[in-house]
Design an enzyme around this catalytic site. Structure first.
Site, PDB file in Angstrom:
ATOM      1  N   GLY A   1       1.082  -0.937  -0.033  1.00 36.84           N
ATOM      2  CA  GLY A   1      -0.033   0.008  -0.052  1.00 36.84           C
ATOM      3  C   GLY A   1       1.029   1.312  -0.079  1.00 36.84           C
TER       4      GLY A   1
ATOM      5  N   GLU B   1       9.414  -7.169  -9.848  1.00 34.17           N
ATOM      6  CA  GLU B   1       7.951  -7.827  -9.735  1.00 34.17           C
ATOM      7  C   GLU B   1       8.391  -9.265 -10.028  1.00 34.17           C
ATOM      8  OE1 GLU B   1       5.126  -5.589 -11.476  1.00 34.17           O
ATOM      9  OE2 GLU B   1       4.977  -3.919 -10.209  1.00 34.17           O
TER      10      GLU B   1
ATOM     11  N   HIS C   1       9.192  -3.252  -6.743  1.00 37.58           N
ATOM     12  CA  HIS C   1       8.471  -2.985  -8.248  1.00 37.58           C
ATOM     13  C   HIS C   1       9.553  -2.015  -8.944  1.00 37.58           C
ATOM     14  CE1 HIS C   1       4.287  -3.786  -6.337  1.00 37.58           C
ATOM     15  NE2 HIS C   1       4.570  -2.838  -5.601  1.00 37.58           N
TER      16      HIS C   1
ATOM     17  N   SER D   1       5.825  -5.421  -1.120  1.00 34.45           N
ATOM     18  CA  SER D   1       5.783  -4.102  -1.461  1.00 34.45           C
ATOM     19  C   SER D   1       6.120  -3.114  -0.170  1.00 34.45           C
ATOM     20  CB  SER D   1       4.515  -3.986  -2.001  1.00 34.45           C
ATOM     21  OG  SER D   1       4.324  -2.361  -2.850  1.00 34.45           O
ATOM     22  N   ALA D   2       5.284  -2.107   0.231  1.00 36.29           N
ATOM     23  CA  ALA D   2       5.401  -1.397   1.246  1.00 36.29           C
ATOM     24  C   ALA D   2       5.975  -2.128   2.703  1.00 36.29           C
ATOM     25  CB  ALA D   2       4.076  -0.344   1.691  1.00 36.29           C
TER      26      ALA D   2
END
Lengths: 235, 235
Positions: free
Chosen positions: A90, A194, A159, A122-123
């Site tokens: 997020g 990714e 990413h 991700s985050a």
């Protein structure tokens, strides 16, 4: 013994949520019956309950029950008692701001160092680095500091995106941004595409997945690292 | 009377530095003999002197002498005495951090409100909004606050980029990021494409250039605004 998976993304193009990591997660969370999920990054602004439900539905495949950290009266205690931890993706600024609000960085790092298996996407991977200074996210809230967990001694750029060939856009490429980061910060930055992830077992850090990753070091030309590369000594 | 140009970018694809704005700048800086340049954003980490030299070479076309703010012993005084101001692009976090270090936000806003013509490009435009919360830049340093000049009562997203059709990248689009911004912040966000700028004359704000701009408002669908649109009442 530390057991950490630091994944570039939760979801591959045309894939289902966490699907490509399923075989790894079966091993990573083998003994686990209950996992605590940290939904603070709220992708697209969804609620903690919605986000936790999505994660819960995936982990049902592994017979693991999921509880959101927001469901606990004492989140620090919950982290200390956790069998396993997962921080979802997020917005990294929102995530870091909330982790500071609840004062959870130290608790998470301590649990992980005691061997509680951790998954970040991700985050949730970004915060495994020394700072969140190489996030791609928009600064929609202002956290008190950019310092993060430091589970690895470098920074993560999830990413990771190669320059788009023939692009007429004048905004900076990812590589330009990371080079600018190195004007102010000494630590290495690992650009994880990714489909790539890091596996940390004890003191051993290994690049996993089918792709190469791009390593940026201050004052050096970036290089491509093959899957399987040992990154234990990277700083 | 306020006189401000807030440009998405300094340079168009295949264009020379500030070239597309030349006719506007001739009018904007008509009476000006000397301009103070704020090089703090340091694109690609170039030095203040190098950056100022580049700007100086452009403004020679307009017979305007350029001094970098870093050349003054008392930057606040320099801003107060300036005939004109230009803040160049680069990294918005670095720029905002330095403006806080020298405590210059108030001085700049005051000079501009007294009629000192201001030009901003990219990061220098971002800081014209209420906050830097809609920058595209990487958080390579941590400023004490994201609050910026508020020369307009909304936020700017420079280098606005439409979603790339057929992209397989799973990172957020610009639109997704701005929608997330609106989960935490009420003000409107104007996505300025490269080639667009805002002209502020007194209390009148006008969208200029050949392109439409994308307006994001909390709780509403984004809309496209034609060049020439009056944005004076946007909040």
């Amino acid at each position: 013994m530390k057991k950490i998976i630091i994944a570039s993304t939760s979801t591959l193009y045309n894939g289902a949520y966490l699907d490509y990591l399923l075989p790894e997660l079966r091993i990573h969370f083998k003994e686990v019956k209950e996992l605590i999920f940290i939904p603070f990054a709220r992708p697209g602004g969804i609620s903690y309950d919605e986000y936790t439900a999505k994660v819960s539905s995936f982990f049902a495949n592994l017979n693991i029950q999921v509880k959101g950290i927001h469901e606990f009266e004492n989140p620090k205690q919950a982290i200390a008692n956790a069998q396993a931890l997962f921080t979802g993706g997020g917005n990294t600024f929102v995530l870091v701001d909330m982790l500071y609000k609840y004062d959870l960085f130290e608790s998470i790092a301590e649990s992980v160092s005691k061997g509680v298996p951790y998954l970040g996407t991700s985050a949730g991977s970004n915060i495994c680095g020394l700072t969140m200074g190489t996030t791609n996210d928009m600064p929609i809230v202002c956290p008190p500091s950019f310092k993060t967990l430091g589970l690895v001694s470098f920074n993560i750029n999830p990413h990771y995106l190669d320059p788009v060939e023939g692009s007429t856009h004048m905004g900076e490429t990812r590589e330009t941004r990371i080079n600018e980061f190195h004007c102010y910060n000494p630590q290495a930055v690992l650009g994880l595409r990714e489909g790539s992830w890091l596996e940390v077992i004890g003191d051993t850090i290994t690049l996993k997945g089918n792709l190469t990753a791009r390593l940026f070091q201050q004052g050096k030309e970036p290089i491509e690292l093959e899957s399987g590369t040992d990154l234990s000594n990277l700083k």
